[in-house]
Design a protein around this motif. Structure first.
Motif, PDB file in Angstrom:
ATOM      1  N   SER A   7     -18.012  77.647  33.057  1.00  0.00           N
ATOM      2  CA  SER A   7     -19.239  77.793  33.837  1.00  0.00           C
ATOM      3  C   SER A   7     -20.445  77.519  32.942  1.00  0.00           C
ATOM      4  O   SER A   7     -20.371  77.618  31.711  1.00  0.00           O
ATOM      5  N   ALA A   8     -21.560  77.193  33.566  1.00  0.00           N
ATOM      6  CA  ALA A   8     -22.784  76.932  32.812  1.00  0.00           C
ATOM      7  C   ALA A   8     -23.195  78.154  32.009  1.00  0.00           C
ATOM      8  O   ALA A   8     -23.586  78.052  30.842  1.00  0.00           O
ATOM      9  N   GLU A   9     -23.074  79.334  32.613  1.00  0.00           N
ATOM     10  CA  GLU A   9     -23.447  80.563  31.916  1.00  0.00           C
ATOM     11  C   GLU A   9     -22.575  80.798  30.683  1.00  0.00           C
ATOM     12  O   GLU A   9     -23.066  81.208  29.630  1.00  0.00           O
ATOM     13  N   VAL A  12     -23.718  78.416  27.896  1.00  0.00           N
ATOM     14  CA  VAL A  12     -24.983  78.872  27.316  1.00  0.00           C
ATOM     15  C   VAL A  12     -24.742  80.052  26.381  1.00  0.00           C
ATOM     16  O   VAL A  12     -25.250  80.077  25.240  1.00  0.00           O
ATOM     17  N   SER A  36     -22.599  76.191  38.060  1.00  0.00           N
ATOM     18  CA  SER A  36     -22.642  74.737  37.885  1.00  0.00           C
ATOM     19  C   SER A  36     -24.019  74.164  37.572  1.00  0.00           C
ATOM     20  O   SER A  36     -24.244  72.977  37.761  1.00  0.00           O
ATOM     21  N   ALA A  38     -27.048  72.488  35.627  1.00  0.00           N
ATOM     22  CA  ALA A  38     -27.177  71.584  34.482  1.00  0.00           C
ATOM     23  C   ALA A  38     -27.830  72.348  33.335  1.00  0.00           C
ATOM     24  O   ALA A  38     -28.570  73.308  33.552  1.00  0.00           O
ATOM     25  N   ILE A  39     -27.542  71.936  32.102  1.00  0.00           N
ATOM     26  CA  ILE A  39     -28.068  72.621  30.926  1.00  0.00           C
ATOM     27  C   ILE A  39     -28.864  71.625  30.087  1.00  0.00           C
ATOM     28  O   ILE A  39     -28.349  70.581  29.705  1.00  0.00           O
ATOM     29  N   GLU A  54     -28.881  66.780  26.829  1.00  0.00           N
ATOM     30  CA  GLU A  54     -28.250  67.059  28.121  1.00  0.00           C
ATOM     31  C   GLU A  54     -26.827  66.534  28.069  1.00  0.00           C
ATOM     32  O   GLU A  54     -26.541  65.520  27.456  1.00  0.00           O
ATOM     33  N   LYS A  55     -25.937  67.251  28.731  1.00  0.00           N
ATOM     34  CA  LYS A  55     -24.537  66.845  28.778  1.00  0.00           C
ATOM     35  C   LYS A  55     -24.393  65.739  29.823  1.00  0.00           C
ATOM     36  O   LYS A  55     -24.707  65.936  30.991  1.00  0.00           O
ATOM     37  N   TRP A  94     -30.624  75.118  33.722  1.00  0.00           N
ATOM     38  CA  TRP A  94     -30.750  76.029  32.584  1.00  0.00           C
ATOM     39  C   TRP A  94     -31.571  75.332  31.515  1.00  0.00           C
ATOM     40  O   TRP A  94     -31.393  74.132  31.270  1.00  0.00           O
ATOM     41  N   THR A 111     -18.143  71.895  23.163  1.00  0.00           N
ATOM     42  CA  THR A 111     -17.451  71.108  24.175  1.00  0.00           C
ATOM     43  C   THR A 111     -16.391  70.270  23.514  1.00  0.00           C
ATOM     44  O   THR A 111     -15.307  70.194  23.879  1.00  0.00           O
TER      45      THR A 111
END
Length: 111
Positions: A7-9, A12, A36, A38-39, A54-55, A94, A111
């Motif tokens: 998850s995005a959280e 982060v 979900s 974006a970060i 950014e990913k 995010w 990642t």
């Protein structure tokens, strides 16, 4: 078939923990969607030379973190202007700031 992903959280929180372990400083500037969103990562070294990561998806493999600001174009935007416009388009975004040497390497390790 859809591949499982963090998850995005979770991403982060992992980045912030990793930066703190390496003697840097990380902070969430804007919380987005927990699952979900974006970060975007503002990378600094000793408070200078901001870069925005950014990913991005890849056609031939896993997603990778890429520098999206500053771009080498004639029309250079102010980072604040870019972020304001971007969050207007994507309210689930995010935004985190990492102040650590070689932040790009840390993001690649997560990642």
């Amino acid at each position: 078939m859809i591949e499982p992903r963090l998850s995005a959280e979770m991403i982060v929180q992992s980045l912030l923990r990793r930066v703190n372990q390496n003697g840097g400083f990380g902070v969430v500037l804007r919380k987005g969607d927990r699952i979900s969103g974006a970060i975007l990562i503002i990378c600094l070294e000793k408070g200078k030379d901001p870069r925005l990561l950014e990913k991005m998806p890849s056609l031939d493999g896993p997603s990778t973190w890429q520098v999206i600001w500053p771009q080498d174009t004639e029309k250079k935007q102010d980072l604040d202007e870019y972020l304001e416009r971007r969050t207007g388009f994507d309210p689930d975004l995010w935004l985190i700031e990492l102040d650590v040497p070689d932040a790009e390497r840390l993001t690649a390790e997560i990642t």
